[in-house]
Design an enzyme around this catalytic site. Structure first.
Site, PDB file in Angstrom:
ATOM      1  N   ASP A  85      -2.304   2.512   3.422  1.00  0.00           N
ATOM      2  CA  ASP A  85      -0.874   2.800   3.374  1.00  0.00           C
ATOM      3  C   ASP A  85      -0.278   2.052   2.179  1.00  0.00           C
ATOM      4  O   ASP A  85      -0.429   0.834   2.059  1.00  0.00           O
ATOM      5  CB  ASP A  85      -0.217   2.367   4.693  1.00  0.00           C
ATOM      6  CG  ASP A  85       1.172   2.941   4.877  1.00  0.00           C
ATOM      7  OD1 ASP A  85       1.866   3.193   3.871  1.00  0.00           O
ATOM      8  OD2 ASP A  85       1.580   3.114   6.046  1.00  0.00           O
ATOM      9  N   ASP A  96       6.539   5.971  -0.085  1.00  0.00           N
ATOM     10  CA  ASP A  96       5.671   5.410   0.957  1.00  0.00           C
ATOM     11  C   ASP A  96       4.697   6.514   1.358  1.00  0.00           C
ATOM     12  O   ASP A  96       5.119   7.614   1.710  1.00  0.00           O
ATOM     13  CB  ASP A  96       6.596   5.010   2.127  1.00  0.00           C
ATOM     14  CG  ASP A  96       5.901   4.320   3.282  1.00  0.00           C
ATOM     15  OD1 ASP A  96       4.685   4.098   3.211  1.00  0.00           O
ATOM     16  OD2 ASP A  96       6.605   4.006   4.269  1.00  0.00           O
ATOM     17  N   HIS A 156      10.588   7.057   8.987  1.00  0.00           N
ATOM     18  CA  HIS A 156      11.834   6.331   8.782  1.00  0.00           C
ATOM     19  C   HIS A 156      12.562   6.807   7.542  1.00  0.00           C
ATOM     20  O   HIS A 156      11.941   7.291   6.595  1.00  0.00           O
ATOM     21  CB  HIS A 156      11.536   4.839   8.635  1.00  0.00           C
ATOM     22  CG  HIS A 156      10.399   4.570   7.692  1.00  0.00           C
ATOM     23  ND1 HIS A 156      10.591   4.252   6.369  1.00  0.00           N
ATOM     24  CD2 HIS A 156       9.048   4.628   7.854  1.00  0.00           C
ATOM     25  CE1 HIS A 156       9.416   4.108   5.790  1.00  0.00           C
ATOM     26  NE2 HIS A 156       8.454   4.342   6.665  1.00  0.00           N
ATOM     27  N   HIS A 164      12.974   0.517   5.668  1.00  0.00           N
ATOM     28  CA  HIS A 164      13.272   1.113   6.968  1.00  0.00           C
ATOM     29  C   HIS A 164      14.779   1.137   7.152  1.00  0.00           C
ATOM     30  O   HIS A 164      15.375   0.222   7.699  1.00  0.00           O
ATOM     31  CB  HIS A 164      12.594   0.341   8.102  1.00  0.00           C
ATOM     32  CG  HIS A 164      11.109   0.481   8.079  1.00  0.00           C
ATOM     33  ND1 HIS A 164      10.280  -0.482   7.562  1.00  0.00           N
ATOM     34  CD2 HIS A 164      10.294   1.486   8.468  1.00  0.00           C
ATOM     35  CE1 HIS A 164       9.022  -0.071   7.653  1.00  0.00           C
ATOM     36  NE2 HIS A 164       9.005   1.115   8.197  1.00  0.00           N
ATOM     37  N   GLU A 189       5.430  10.161   9.132  1.00  0.00           N
ATOM     38  CA  GLU A 189       4.090   9.588   9.281  1.00  0.00           C
ATOM     39  C   GLU A 189       3.509   9.762  10.678  1.00  0.00           C
ATOM     40  O   GLU A 189       3.614   8.868  11.508  1.00  0.00           O
ATOM     41  CB  GLU A 189       4.054   8.126   8.836  1.00  0.00           C
ATOM     42  CG  GLU A 189       5.146   7.214   9.342  1.00  0.00           C
ATOM     43  CD  GLU A 189       5.054   5.816   8.719  1.00  0.00           C
ATOM     44  OE1 GLU A 189       3.953   5.256   8.644  1.00  0.00           O
ATOM     45  OE2 GLU A 189       6.097   5.293   8.305  1.00  0.00           O
ATOM     46  N   GLU A 284       0.855  10.194   5.814  1.00  0.00           N
ATOM     47  CA  GLU A 284       2.276   9.926   5.505  1.00  0.00           C
ATOM     48  C   GLU A 284       2.657  10.447   4.124  1.00  0.00           C
ATOM     49  O   GLU A 284       1.910  10.276   3.156  1.00  0.00           O
ATOM     50  CB  GLU A 284       2.562   8.420   5.557  1.00  0.00           C
ATOM     51  CG  GLU A 284       4.014   8.061   5.242  1.00  0.00           C
ATOM     52  CD  GLU A 284       4.320   6.577   5.408  1.00  0.00           C
ATOM     53  OE1 GLU A 284       3.379   5.758   5.310  1.00  0.00           O
ATOM     54  OE2 GLU A 284       5.488   6.237   5.624  1.00  0.00           O
TER      55      GLU A 284
HETATM   56 MN    MN Z   1       3.585   3.725   4.943  1.00  0.00          MN
HETATM   57 MN    MN Z   2       6.346   4.400   6.300  1.00  0.00          MN
END
Ligand code: MN
Ligand code: MN
Length: 298
Positions: A85, A96, A156, A164, A189, A284
């Site tokens: 990630d 992200d 998010h 976030h 995600e 994600e």
């Molecule tokens: Mn992530």
């Molecule tokens: Mn994330």
């Protein structure tokens, strides 16, 4: 968001994608976790951006929030499920993204389940769609393939320098009615585990990722040592997550760091593990909501 912001976000997305793709070539049995994450983080720096958070490498039942510690000697086990990630920040505009690499062919269908769930979720994103609808699509896609969504991990909203922010994007249907908004940025995600898993994560005792609690700090008197650490963290990472591995003289600060975690001035992210110890897969992407749908930037 203005044009410069949009351009920075797209650049973050392009870099995140490139780094994610690179991870596919370096994740293999017996590779050092520390080496894998260092290579990926350095690649982000080489591209002229910054990691928005430490590279997460989560294996098997570890679902999220593990990054190698200082001197980490762990290696990727055979037949494991490896989640990478990555976060990229360009001027605080964050992308992200995550991918799961299965070193066991038996677990590959679960990886395909989260990948498909992500694609199906992206298809229905547009202004005004309820976050719960996205959760429903993710849940249905994962369950139709014989797996279980992780109900207490969510996507998010992302704002500048805020990973976030605001809205959560669930991985199951919920009773909430919040909607996605035009030009807002969201990370979607899906996480899944096997059908005999608990379908939720619990916190472990281990913490490898931290973030400065800037709200707490503003209002408080600090000692000299605390102030110095605070300034260093603020200058290096702003309000984004970091790991001690990124601080060259961390040993010097470790006691005061520990104290600031205890007093809540530094927020910690415990490593999250599947409740029944079953393997977890994740996919994600980061998207920008557009008038007719969304733009996947990663
Ligand atoms: Mn992530
Ligand atoms: Mn994330």
């Amino acid at each position: 968001m203005d044009d410069a912001g949009l351009e920075a976000l797209r650049k973050a997305g392009r870099i995140a994608r490139k780094v994610r793709e690179r991870s596919l070539n370096i994740v293999r049995e017996n590779a050092s976790l520390l080496e894998v994450c260092s290579i990926l983080e350095n690649l982000i720096l080489d591209e002229g951006a910054k990691p928005a958070f430490p590279c997460n490498i989560c294996i098997n039942d570890v679902a999220a929030h593990y990054t190698p510690i200082i001197g980490d000697t762990s290696i990727i086990p055979s037949r494991s499920l490896v989640k990478i990630d990555i976060g990229v920040s360009v001027d605080g505009y964050i992308a992200d993204t995550a991918v799961t690499i299965s070193l066991d062919p038996v677990l590959q269908p679960m990886v395909e389940a989260v990948n498909t769930a992500l694609l199906e979720a992206v298809k229905i994103v547009k202004p005004g769609v309820q976050a719960s609808m996205i959760g429903e699509v993710i849940q249905r896609t994962i369950m139709s393939r014989g797996f279980k969504p992780i109900k207490n991990l969510t996507g998010h909203e992302i704002a500048r320098y805020n990973l976030h922010a605001g809205l959560s994007i669930p991985n199951v249907q919920t009773a909430r009615s919040e909607k996605l908004q035009l030009y807002h940025v969201y990370a979607i995600e899906p996480f899944a585990t096997t059908n005999d898993g608990g379908g939720e994560v619990v916190s472990s005792e281990t913490v490898t990722i931290y973030r400065l609690n800037t709200e707490r700090i503003k209002h408080e008197k600090l000692g000299e040592e605390e102030r110095r650490l605070l300034e260093l963290l603020h200058e290096k990472f702003d309000s984004l997550p970091y790991t001690p591995r990124w601080i060259s003289n961390f040993g010097f600060f470790s006691k005061i760091h520990e104290k600031m975690v205890k007093t809540g001035r530094i927020y910690s992210y415990p490593v999250l593990v599947e409740r029944k110890g079953k393997p977890v897969a994740q996919a994600e992407h980061t998207v920008i909501v557009t008038e007719n749908g969304c733009e996947v930037i990663t």
